[in-house]
Design a protein around this motif. Structure first.
Motif, short mmCIF file in Angstrom:
data_model
loop_
_atom_site.label_atom_id
_atom_site.label_comp_id
_atom_site.label_asym_id
_atom_site.label_seq_id
_atom_site.Cartn_x
_atom_site.Cartn_y
_atom_site.Cartn_z
N TYR A 34 11.45 -7.28 16.13
CA TYR A 34 12.67 -8.07 16.14
C TYR A 34 13.07 -8.48 14.72
N ALA A 35 12.07 -8.83 13.89
CA ALA A 35 12.35 -9.20 12.50
C ALA A 35 12.85 -8.01 11.69
N PHE A 36 12.25 -6.83 11.89
CA PHE A 36 12.68 -5.65 11.14
C PHE A 36 14.08 -5.21 11.55
N LEU A 37 14.38 -5.27 12.84
CA LEU A 37 15.73 -4.91 13.30
C LEU A 37 16.77 -5.88 12.75
N GLY A 38 16.43 -7.16 12.72
CA GLY A 38 17.35 -8.14 12.15
C GLY A 38 17.56 -7.94 10.67
N ALA A 39 16.50 -7.56 9.95
CA ALA A 39 16.63 -7.30 8.51
C ALA A 39 17.56 -6.11 8.25
N LEU A 40 17.41 -5.06 9.04
CA LEU A 40 18.30 -3.91 8.89
C LEU A 40 19.75 -4.28 9.21
N MET A 41 19.95 -5.10 10.22
CA MET A 41 21.30 -5.47 10.63
C MET A 41 21.98 -6.33 9.57
N PHE A 42 21.31 -7.39 9.10
CA PHE A 42 21.94 -8.30 8.14
C PHE A 42 22.08 -7.66 6.76
N SER A 43 21.14 -6.80 6.38
CA SER A 43 21.29 -6.12 5.09
C SER A 43 22.47 -5.17 5.10
N HIS A 44 22.74 -4.56 6.24
CA HIS A 44 23.89 -3.65 6.33
C HIS A 44 25.20 -4.42 6.34
N ILE A 45 25.24 -5.58 6.99
CA ILE A 45 26.49 -6.32 7.12
C ILE A 45 26.81 -7.10 5.84
N GLU A 46 25.83 -7.88 5.35
CA GLU A 46 26.11 -8.79 4.24
C GLU A 46 26.11 -8.11 2.88
N SER A 47 25.35 -7.03 2.71
CA SER A 47 25.29 -6.39 1.40
C SER A 47 26.51 -5.51 1.12
N ASP A 103 21.92 -7.54 -4.30
CA ASP A 103 20.64 -8.09 -4.74
C ASP A 103 20.11 -9.13 -3.75
N ARG A 104 20.99 -9.93 -3.21
CA ARG A 104 20.55 -10.97 -2.28
C ARG A 104 20.20 -10.41 -0.91
N VAL A 121 12.99 -22.70 9.98
CA VAL A 121 12.77 -23.34 8.68
C VAL A 121 14.12 -23.57 8.00
N GLY A 122 14.87 -22.49 7.75
CA GLY A 122 16.21 -22.61 7.22
C GLY A 122 16.28 -23.32 5.88
N TYR A 123 15.85 -22.64 4.82
CA TYR A 123 15.87 -23.28 3.49
C TYR A 123 17.28 -23.59 3.03
N GLY A 124 18.25 -22.75 3.34
CA GLY A 124 19.62 -23.00 2.95
C GLY A 124 20.08 -22.25 1.73
N ASN A 125 19.16 -21.60 1.01
CA ASN A 125 19.56 -20.83 -0.17
C ASN A 125 20.08 -19.44 0.19
N THR A 126 19.77 -18.96 1.39
CA THR A 126 20.29 -17.68 1.87
C THR A 126 20.95 -17.90 3.21
N TYR A 127 22.21 -17.53 3.31
CA TYR A 127 22.96 -17.75 4.55
C TYR A 127 24.05 -16.70 4.63
N PRO A 128 24.47 -16.35 5.85
CA PRO A 128 25.53 -15.33 5.99
C PRO A 128 26.87 -15.87 5.54
N VAL A 129 27.65 -14.99 4.93
CA VAL A 129 28.98 -15.36 4.42
C VAL A 129 30.08 -14.79 5.29
N THR A 130 29.91 -13.57 5.76
CA THR A 130 30.95 -12.94 6.57
C THR A 130 31.01 -13.58 7.95
N ARG A 131 32.16 -13.44 8.60
CA ARG A 131 32.33 -14.03 9.92
C ARG A 131 31.46 -13.33 10.97
N ILE A 132 31.39 -12.01 10.92
CA ILE A 132 30.55 -11.30 11.89
C ILE A 132 29.08 -11.60 11.64
N GLY A 133 28.71 -11.83 10.36
CA GLY A 133 27.32 -12.19 10.05
C GLY A 133 26.95 -13.54 10.63
#
Length: 391
Positions: A34-47, A103-104, A121-133
């Motif tokens: 689940y973590a790896f699939l989420g990483a692939l999804m958010f890296s594709h959308i936000e980057s 980079d992020r 945990v939600g540190y707050g230094n990394t968060y989605p910017v796009t609406r779909i994200g």
């Protein structure tokens, strides 16, 4: 015959171990996937998002240019005022302006973000910017947080079993040491008496001889000598076979005769293991002070290792960061320069959250007991005293 059954027993034992470990491995593997699939999804959308210059960013640049021009040649007079203005200006800045999305939101950065989401945990230094994200982040957390809690509950049972058994063994060892001290301080007469008692018990528990076995068989005394001798020899042969032959494995016989029954029994046992999740954690009863000590030692070990790659952190800062992480507070005031290295401590984070969760559970139980005592004391104090009237 014995050599042919040994590999079969080995396979059966391996299957039992596999099906016993299967539920725990299934939960952990599901969380990793689940973590790896989420990483692939958010890296594709936000980057791959388009970087646009917003009005806030333009205003920030204009104010920064104005402050730079306002600064006179005599720096000593306006230095404090300039520091206050520049600090106030940079507090309004968004970190997204100065960091490239590629980079992020690379794979490791996205994986770190996913771990902060389902661990709450939600540190707050990394968060989605796009609406779909943002929409996908809510959906991802909706399924990821229950999965994480399920893994925590399952691993909590394992840790609770280990802690309870270790604590019970420690108490048994402590009791044996106290008993040995008391035994060494006793008199010689008591030792002799205890020795005679143990010898008498040993004499009673010795195996019976053949003649005593024959005499104990009251059911065959009234029969003729011929039939009585035949039955006695048959009983002796059966007794000898029971003591020499190994116990037969009923599960192995059933598996060899009908594999479907054995597989069905195995599947039902695995399903029952799923139903037992969280039961061992409810039965855990160890001192709360011991759990606090375990948490302190656990965090101290990570705080000693973390400054090796986070050069700006010392032991105290790393201890504070680990405590904020394991308690899922996550202020975000302490940031990591190399989050991908901390990802290797994902197992450390999950186990640490388990330990903190167990400590909170024990603290909750202690608070409930305390509230019960206080309420009972207040109720007894406010009860009207019984008046005894004369007859």
């Amino acid at each position: 015959m014995a050599t042919a059954s040994q590999p079969l027993r080995g396979k059966t034992a391996c299957k039992k171990i596999f099906w016993a470990v299967f539920p725990h491995a299934c939960f952990i593997l599901s969380l990793v996937i689940y973590a790896f699939l989420g990483a692939l999804m958010f890296s594709h959308i936000e980057s791959t998002r388009e970087v646009t210059v917003s009005e806030d960013y333009r205003a920030f640049l204009q104010n920064l240019t104005y402050l730079a021009r306002k600064l006179s040649d005599n720096v000593t007079e306006n230095e404090e005022m300039f520091k206050d203005d520049i600090r106030e200006l940079f507090n309004t800045a968004d970190p997204v302006w100065f960091i490239s999305p590629e980079d992020r939101w690379n794979f490791f950065g996205s994986l770190f973000f996913c771990c902060t989401v389902f661990t709450t945990v939600g540190y707050g230094n990394t968060y989605p910017v796009t609406r779909i994200g943002k929409y996908l982040c809510m959906l991802y957390a909706l399924f990821g947080i229950p999965l994480m809690f399920l893994v925590m509950t399952d691993m909590g049972d394992i840790l609770a079993t280990v802690l309870s058994k270790s604590y019970n063994e420690f108490r048994k060892l402590q009791s044996k040491i106290l008993a040995s001290k008391l035994f060494s301080g006793s008199t010689c007469s008591k030792r002799d008496e205890l020795k005679s008692r143990t010898q008498s018990k040993i004499a009673i528990n010795e195996p019976l001889t053949i003649m005593e076995v024959l005499r104990s068989q009251t059911g065959v005394k009234g029969r003729t000598v011929k039939y009585r001798n035949v039955e006695l020899f048959e009983m002796l042969i059966a007794r000898e076979n029971e003591s020499t032959q190994p116990a037969r494995n009923k599960n192995m016989e059933r598996w060899s005769s009908c594999p479907e029954l054995a597989s069905e029994k195995t599947v039902s046992r695995v399903i029952k293991n799923f139903d037992k999740i969280g039961k061992e954690l409810e039965k855990l009863d160890v001192p709360f002070v011991l759990m606090v000590l375990v948490i302190f030692v656990y965090i101290s070990c990570a705080a000693a290792v973390l400054p090796n790659w986070e050069k700006k952190m010392d032991f105290q800062e790393a201890f504070y960061f680990c405590f904020i992480t394991l308690t899922t507070i996550g202020f975000g005031d302490t940031k990591l320069e190399h989050p991908k290295f901390f990802l290797f401590f994902s197992l450390y984070i999950i186990i640490g959250m388990e330990i903190v969760f167990i400590a909170f559970k024990l603290g909750q139980d202690r608070l409930i007991v305390l509230y019960k005592k206080v309420i009972s004391f207040c109720a007894e104090k406010n009860m009207p005293s019984k008046k005894i009237y004369p007859k």
